[in-house]
Design an enzyme around this catalytic site. Structure first.
Site, PDB file in Angstrom:
ATOM      1  N   HIS A 171      37.623  -4.023   0.714  1.00 41.21           N
ATOM      2  CA  HIS A 171      36.560  -4.738  -0.190  1.00 41.21           C
ATOM      3  C   HIS A 171      35.615  -6.033  -0.154  1.00 41.21           C
ATOM      4  CE1 HIS A 171      40.996  -3.547  -2.293  1.00 41.21           C
ATOM      5  NE2 HIS A 171      40.215  -2.610  -2.683  1.00 41.21           N
ATOM      6  N   GLY A 172      34.823  -5.323  -0.722  1.00 43.34           N
ATOM      7  CA  GLY A 172      33.591  -6.712  -0.103  1.00 43.34           C
ATOM      8  C   GLY A 172      32.760  -5.538   0.961  1.00 43.34           C
ATOM      9  N   ASN A 179      35.329   4.083  -4.317  1.00 39.30           N
ATOM     10  CA  ASN A 179      35.203   2.438  -5.385  1.00 39.30           C
ATOM     11  C   ASN A 179      33.571   2.223  -4.720  1.00 39.30           C
ATOM     12  OD1 ASN A 179      37.468   3.806  -6.726  1.00 39.30           O
ATOM     13  ND2 ASN A 179      38.485   1.423  -6.615  1.00 39.30           N
ATOM     14  N   SER A 206      31.601   0.222  -0.583  1.00 35.05           N
ATOM     15  CA  SER A 206      30.565  -1.066  -0.841  1.00 35.05           C
ATOM     16  C   SER A 206      29.989  -0.518   0.589  1.00 35.05           C
ATOM     17  CB  SER A 206      30.162  -1.970  -1.330  1.00 35.05           C
ATOM     18  OG  SER A 206      30.351  -2.070  -2.994  1.00 35.05           O
ATOM     19  N   ASP A 222      40.744  -0.895 -12.867  1.00 35.67           N
ATOM     20  CA  ASP A 222      41.060  -0.884 -11.559  1.00 35.67           C
ATOM     21  C   ASP A 222      42.500  -1.901 -10.707  1.00 35.67           C
ATOM     22  OD1 ASP A 222      40.500  -0.419  -8.899  1.00 35.67           O
ATOM     23  OD2 ASP A 222      38.634  -1.648  -8.423  1.00 35.67           O
ATOM     24  N   HIS A 223      42.527  -1.958  -9.699  1.00 36.68           N
ATOM     25  CA  HIS A 223      43.808  -2.654  -8.809  1.00 36.68           C
ATOM     26  C   HIS A 223      43.928  -3.420 -10.151  1.00 36.68           C
ATOM     27  CE1 HIS A 223      43.432  -2.014  -4.278  1.00 36.68           C
ATOM     28  NE2 HIS A 223      41.787  -1.986  -4.948  1.00 36.68           N
ATOM     29  N   THR A 239      31.117  -4.146  -5.213  1.00 39.83           N
ATOM     30  CA  THR A 239      29.801  -4.857  -4.417  1.00 39.83           C
ATOM     31  C   THR A 239      28.623  -5.271  -4.549  1.00 39.83           C
ATOM     32  OG1 THR A 239      32.540  -5.623  -3.120  1.00 39.83           O
ATOM     33  CG2 THR A 239      30.493  -7.326  -2.444  1.00 39.83           C
TER      34      THR A 239
END
Length: 289
Positions: free
Chosen positions: A181-182, A231, A212, A82-83, A234
């Site tokens: 993200h998070g 994806n 998430s 990932d990333h 978190t």
């Protein structure tokens, strides 16, 4: 069965109108938990590791554990990096046995993103059809060492997405559509119309980053519009850690790792089953054949 490329899994998911959960795992127990969830629900599965986890554990250890899981489970499992911004790490992971990699050059100008993605697509094809994921626009939040401030999170342009796929031949695309993200501080600000317009111009499976904490109805709407992969990082990390904290709160002198890893593993398994059910991929393990 051996690890498989995520390309046919995701193509079948997009054609079938469901999504596949891609879970970032950091320990053997987390890996086992999501694999058991996929076995129990007969779901296709993508295991993911961040570049930080690869540096921590080593790509060969991760690939070996994932390969054992795939052989034992009998369900289709892909292993994804990932990333990643480091070309050399991408090469190392492919050599170790990863069946999918992400080249993240989204912070760079369009032409440079195209150039770097083309290079990775070329080596992935030479390696026997390893899937490649690329990002266009910027997804806000933090992913390992990649930090994008909310005000700098730029949305992907639908026409640019189509041109990018045509130029690179990339088999999966992660367009920035308002996720982060998070865990979300408030309600996610997803641009559903943008997803629709991108999906109308791009035939390859689309990837939803920052999965998430997105409410179920919003996830289902994203999937219905063309998002074939989501994806999840978190959220399961928090579930895992919280259960370990709970065990120590109740048994502060505990020193047997099995006593706190087993309940943490079970908590992740339950969370993964909920995500697979939400994405509609349960019972779809062999739709791709």
């Amino acid at each position: 069965m051996p690890l498989v490329s995520s390309t046919p899994l995701l193509e079948s998911a997009r054609a079938g109108g469901y999504g596949i959960g891609a879970f970032n795992v950091h320990t053997l127990e987390m890996l086992q938990a999501v694999v058991e969830a996929a076995e129990e629900t007969r779901s296709p599965l993508i295991l993911q590791s961040t570049t930080g986890t690869v540096k921590h554990l080593g790509p060969d250890y991760i690939a070996a554990a994932a390969s054992v899981a795939a052989d034992r489970s009998g369900i289709p499992i892909a292993l994804h990096l990932d990333h990643c911004t480091d070309f050399n790490m991408i090469v190392r992971c492919i050599r170790a046995g990863y069946t999918s990699v992400m080249i993240d050059a989204s912070m760079l100008p369009f032409d440079e993103n195209v150039k770097r993605t083309q290079k990775v697509v070329e080596i992935a094809q030479a390696a026997g059809g390893v899937n490649v994921e690329a990002e266009l626009g910027k997804v806000g939040g933090v992913e390992d060492d990649i930090v994008v401030a909310e005000h700098d999170a730029l949305m992907a342009d639908p026409e640019e997405c189509a041109r990018f796929v045509d130029l690179t031949g990339v088999p999966t695309l992660a367009p920035a559509i308002g996720t982060a993200h998070g865990m979300y501080k408030g309600e996610p600000n997803i641009d559903f119309d943008r997803i629709r317009r991108i999906a109308e111009q791009v035939s390859v499976p689309l990837v939803l980053h920052g999965g998430s904490g997105i409410p179920e109805e919003q996830v289902k709407r994203c999937v219905s519009l063309g998002m074939a992969k989501m994806n999840i990082a978190t959220e399961i990390r928090i579930v895992f850690s919280d259960m370990i904290k709970q065990v120590f709160a109740e048994h502060p002198d505990e020193n047997d790792p099995r006593k706190y890893m087993i309940p943490a593993k079970q908590a992740v398994k339950e969370a993964a089953i909920a995500k697979m059910t939400m994405l509609g991929c349960t019972g779809k393990a062999f739709d791709w054949k």
